[in-house]
Scaffold this motif. Sequence first.
Motif, short mmCIF file in Angstrom:
data_model
loop_
_atom_site.label_atom_id
_atom_site.label_comp_id
_atom_site.label_asym_id
_atom_site.label_seq_id
_atom_site.Cartn_x
_atom_site.Cartn_y
_atom_site.Cartn_z
N ASP A 324 0.71 -1.23 -0.11
CA ASP A 324 -0.12 -0.39 -0.31
C ASP A 324 0.72 1.04 -0.42
OD1 ASP A 324 0.39 1.69 2.29
OD2 ASP A 324 -1.00 0.28 3.52
N VAL A 325 0.44 2.38 -0.80
CA VAL A 325 1.38 3.32 -0.91
C VAL A 325 1.76 3.90 0.39
CG1 VAL A 325 -0.72 4.70 -0.08
CG2 VAL A 325 0.35 6.17 -1.45
N TYR A 326 1.54 3.62 2.48
CA TYR A 326 1.43 4.42 2.81
C TYR A 326 3.14 4.02 3.49
CZ TYR A 326 -2.81 5.60 3.60
OH TYR A 326 -4.39 5.81 3.35
N ASN A 327 3.48 2.97 2.50
CA ASN A 327 4.96 2.12 2.78
C ASN A 327 6.39 3.48 1.99
OD1 ASN A 327 4.55 -0.49 3.74
ND2 ASN A 327 3.82 -0.44 2.05
N PHE A 328 5.47 3.68 0.80
CA PHE A 328 6.35 5.14 0.03
C PHE A 328 5.87 6.24 0.20
CE2 PHE A 328 5.14 0.96 -2.30
CZ PHE A 328 6.33 -0.03 -1.92
N GLN A 329 5.10 6.53 0.62
CA GLN A 329 5.20 8.14 1.05
C GLN A 329 5.46 9.26 1.71
OE1 GLN A 329 1.45 8.39 3.88
NE2 GLN A 329 2.52 7.32 5.61
N HIS A 330 5.32 10.62 0.99
CA HIS A 330 6.81 11.50 2.15
C HIS A 330 8.03 10.83 1.72
CE1 HIS A 330 4.28 13.99 4.56
NE2 HIS A 330 3.67 13.03 4.62
N ASN A 331 8.74 10.92 0.54
CA ASN A 331 9.78 10.96 -0.22
C ASN A 331 9.13 12.19 -1.44
OD1 ASN A 331 11.55 8.33 0.48
ND2 ASN A 331 9.34 7.38 0.44
N LYS A 332 10.90 11.97 -2.18
CA LYS A 332 11.65 13.35 -2.71
C LYS A 332 10.81 13.28 -3.90
CE LYS A 332 15.80 15.79 -4.37
NZ LYS A 332 17.07 15.20 -5.20
N CYS A 333 11.02 11.91 -5.36
CA CYS A 333 10.70 12.26 -6.66
C CYS A 333 10.35 10.47 -6.35
CB CYS A 333 11.54 12.74 -7.07
SG CYS A 333 12.96 12.63 -7.11
N LEU A 334 9.38 9.63 -5.54
CA LEU A 334 8.72 8.44 -6.11
C LEU A 334 8.22 8.70 -7.44
CD1 LEU A 334 9.43 6.11 -3.28
CD2 LEU A 334 11.24 6.12 -4.60
N CYS A 335 7.89 7.51 -7.98
CA CYS A 335 6.83 7.42 -8.83
C CYS A 335 6.50 6.07 -9.73
CB CYS A 335 7.16 8.67 -9.77
SG CYS A 335 8.51 8.05 -10.70
N GLY A 336 5.41 6.42 -10.08
CA GLY A 336 4.55 4.80 -10.05
C GLY A 336 4.27 4.07 -9.23
N ALA A 337 2.95 3.25 -9.55
CA ALA A 337 2.31 2.11 -8.57
C ALA A 337 2.70 1.96 -7.41
CB ALA A 337 1.46 1.08 -9.12
N PRO A 338 2.31 1.93 -5.88
CA PRO A 338 1.15 2.24 -5.79
C PRO A 338 0.45 4.13 -5.86
CG PRO A 338 1.55 1.45 -3.79
CD PRO A 338 3.31 1.42 -5.24
N LEU A 339 2.05 4.32 -6.09
CA LEU A 339 2.00 6.22 -5.81
C LEU A 339 0.51 6.39 -6.35
CD1 LEU A 339 5.74 6.31 -5.19
CD2 LEU A 339 3.28 6.91 -3.61
N ALA A 340 0.49 8.39 -6.60
CA ALA A 340 -0.79 8.57 -7.17
C ALA A 340 0.58 9.15 -8.69
CB ALA A 340 -1.31 9.67 -6.85
N ALA A 341 1.80 9.43 -7.91
CA ALA A 341 2.88 10.33 -9.49
C ALA A 341 3.18 8.82 -10.24
CB ALA A 341 4.01 10.78 -8.57
N ALA A 342 2.85 9.59 -11.23
CA ALA A 342 3.11 8.20 -12.42
C ALA A 342 4.33 8.57 -12.85
CB ALA A 342 2.24 9.38 -14.14
N CYS A 343 5.33 8.45 -13.53
CA CYS A 343 6.73 8.58 -13.08
C CYS A 343 6.49 9.10 -15.17
CB CYS A 343 7.79 7.20 -13.75
SG CYS A 343 7.74 6.24 -12.12
N ALA A 344 7.46 10.09 -15.23
CA ALA A 344 8.24 10.43 -16.38
C ALA A 344 8.50 9.77 -17.14
CB ALA A 344 8.90 11.43 -16.70
N THR A 345 8.35 9.59 -19.11
CA THR A 345 8.29 8.39 -19.82
C THR A 345 9.40 7.82 -20.08
OG1 THR A 345 9.45 9.92 -21.48
CG2 THR A 345 6.92 9.61 -21.28
N ALA A 346 9.56 6.22 -19.97
CA ALA A 346 11.24 5.71 -19.70
C ALA A 346 12.02 6.58 -20.40
CB ALA A 346 10.39 4.54 -20.80
N SER A 347 12.09 7.22 -21.79
CA SER A 347 13.18 7.91 -22.25
C SER A 347 13.62 8.98 -21.35
CB SER A 347 12.76 8.78 -23.57
OG SER A 347 11.66 9.15 -23.73
N SER A 348 13.18 9.25 -20.38
CA SER A 348 13.72 10.17 -20.31
C SER A 348 13.90 9.98 -18.76
CB SER A 348 12.18 11.59 -19.68
OG SER A 348 11.49 11.38 -18.79
N ARG A 349 13.82 8.43 -17.88
CA ARG A 349 14.18 8.05 -17.36
C ARG A 349 15.49 7.76 -17.16
NH1 ARG A 349 9.76 5.32 -16.89
NH2 ARG A 349 10.21 2.80 -17.45
N HIS A 350 16.01 7.01 -18.74
CA HIS A 350 17.43 6.28 -18.78
C HIS A 350 18.54 7.54 -19.02
CE1 HIS A 350 15.67 2.62 -18.09
NE2 HIS A 350 14.99 2.54 -18.79
#
Length: 350
Positions: A324-350
């Motif tokens: 659940d989301v409570y395991n990951f909340q309050h970090n600098k910039c985590l993204c992806g499920a279960p967090l609401a914040a979606a990650c940027a596109t794959a190309s910008s991640r690498h």
Amino acid sequence: MAAAGLLLLLHLLSNSIFLASGSKDCHADDKTALLAIKAAFSPSYLDMSWLSDAAPCCDWYGIECEHDIDIDRSWGRVTSLAFLRDANLTGAVPGDAIAGLTHLQELLFFKVPGVSGPIPDSLAKLSGLTSLTISRTGVSGAIPSFVGSFTKLQELRLSFNSLTGAIPASLAAPPQLIVIDLSRNRLTGSIPPLLFSKFVPSTYESGVYLTLSHNNLSGSIPAQFAAVSFLGFDVSRNQLTGDASPVLSGRGRPVVTVNLARNRLSFNMSGVEFPDKVNDVDLSHNAIYGGIPARVGNLTDLQQFNVSYNRLCGELPAGLSRFDVYNFQHNKCLCGAPLAAACATASSRH
Ligand SMILES: *[C@@H]1O[C@H](CO)[C@@H](O)[C@H](O)[C@H]1NC(C)=O
Ligand SMILES: *[C@@H]1O[C@H](CO)[C@@H](O)[C@H](O)[C@H]1NC(C)=O
Ligand SMILES: *[C@@H]1O[C@H](CO)[C@@H](O)[C@H](O)[C@H]1NC(C)=O
Ligand SMILES: *[C@@H]1O[C@H](CO)[C@@H](O)[C@H](O)[C@H]1NC(C)=O
Ligand SMILES: *[C@@H]1O[C@H](CO)[C@@H](O)[C@H](O)[C@H]1NC(C)=O
């Protein structure tokens, strides 16, 4: 023939019953020690729980004696003494009297909040102890360094007391020690770097347990711990700083549970190689940075992975979306499920 056999059996049986009941009195020296312990504590407790002098002392509540008939020199020696769950038991630990139990292997004070004062020096004489528990008592003062001289010690539990001062470096000495629990005290100073350095995994004991939670320990997690086979490691709620890799990293390690929550740990998690068998990880409330290694999503035994309240960044491995989301909340910039914040596109991640 059959009747004679039966008679013989009955005879043997009654003999052994006689032996068993007749043997319950302890060695005279141990009885003297027990009576001195009895005299040291308040009468209300003793009248309730310890039987009269007329009863064989191996039958007294909280006492166990050596009953192995082959070791006849130890016959009737008190090997275990326990004071359990009694708010009426008050006073200092009667060290001199307990030290009179020269064959003692286990000493246990558990949930006896009225027992107070320091752990007495006279207990240093109990060189045969395999297990020492003083837990949920009013005992205060320092953890005496003589505990490290108990060469047969396997388990040391001094949790939920009011102990102060540093953890003695001598606790690294007992070669068979597999459990140290000093949680819920007011301990300060750093963690001795050589704790458990003498432990060798075997078929009987595959690893060790260290519990130091709820103290005020500072400094870092010793680098030497990278070589220790921890099964459980809990240093939560202290003031520890620096890198946790010595206990978190290493694929083949047996580590099962790691709780480092509520410290001041600060390190880059990206390079941590979490152990294959790790089961329960709580790293919440620290200052851990970097990203969560992709491998964490593949750890099949993982039941809990709490990295909330850190400075982590980047994409959560797919396998972690089941938490659940409570395991990951309050970090600098985590993204992806279960967090609401979606990650940027794959190309910008690498
Ligand atoms: C403790 O003391 C109270 C009052 O004296 C008594 O009722 C109670 O049974 C005692 N408890 C034990 C475990 O001896
Ligand atoms: C814990 O230790 C720090 C110093 O390391 C000190 O400033 C602080 O007051 C201590 N806290 C408690 C509750 O003892
Ligand atoms: C963490 O370490 C990785 C390499 O393992 C590196 O790429 C990354 O920049 C580091 N992150 C921070 C915040 O230092
Ligand atoms: C995780 O498992 C997937 C599928 O089994 C595999 O493709 C991937 O390489 C693994 N990742 C890591 C970091 O082990
Ligand atoms: C993770 O830790 C945070 C902070 O201590 C807590 O609020 C949260 O409930 C924990 N999550 C789970 C799933 O236990």
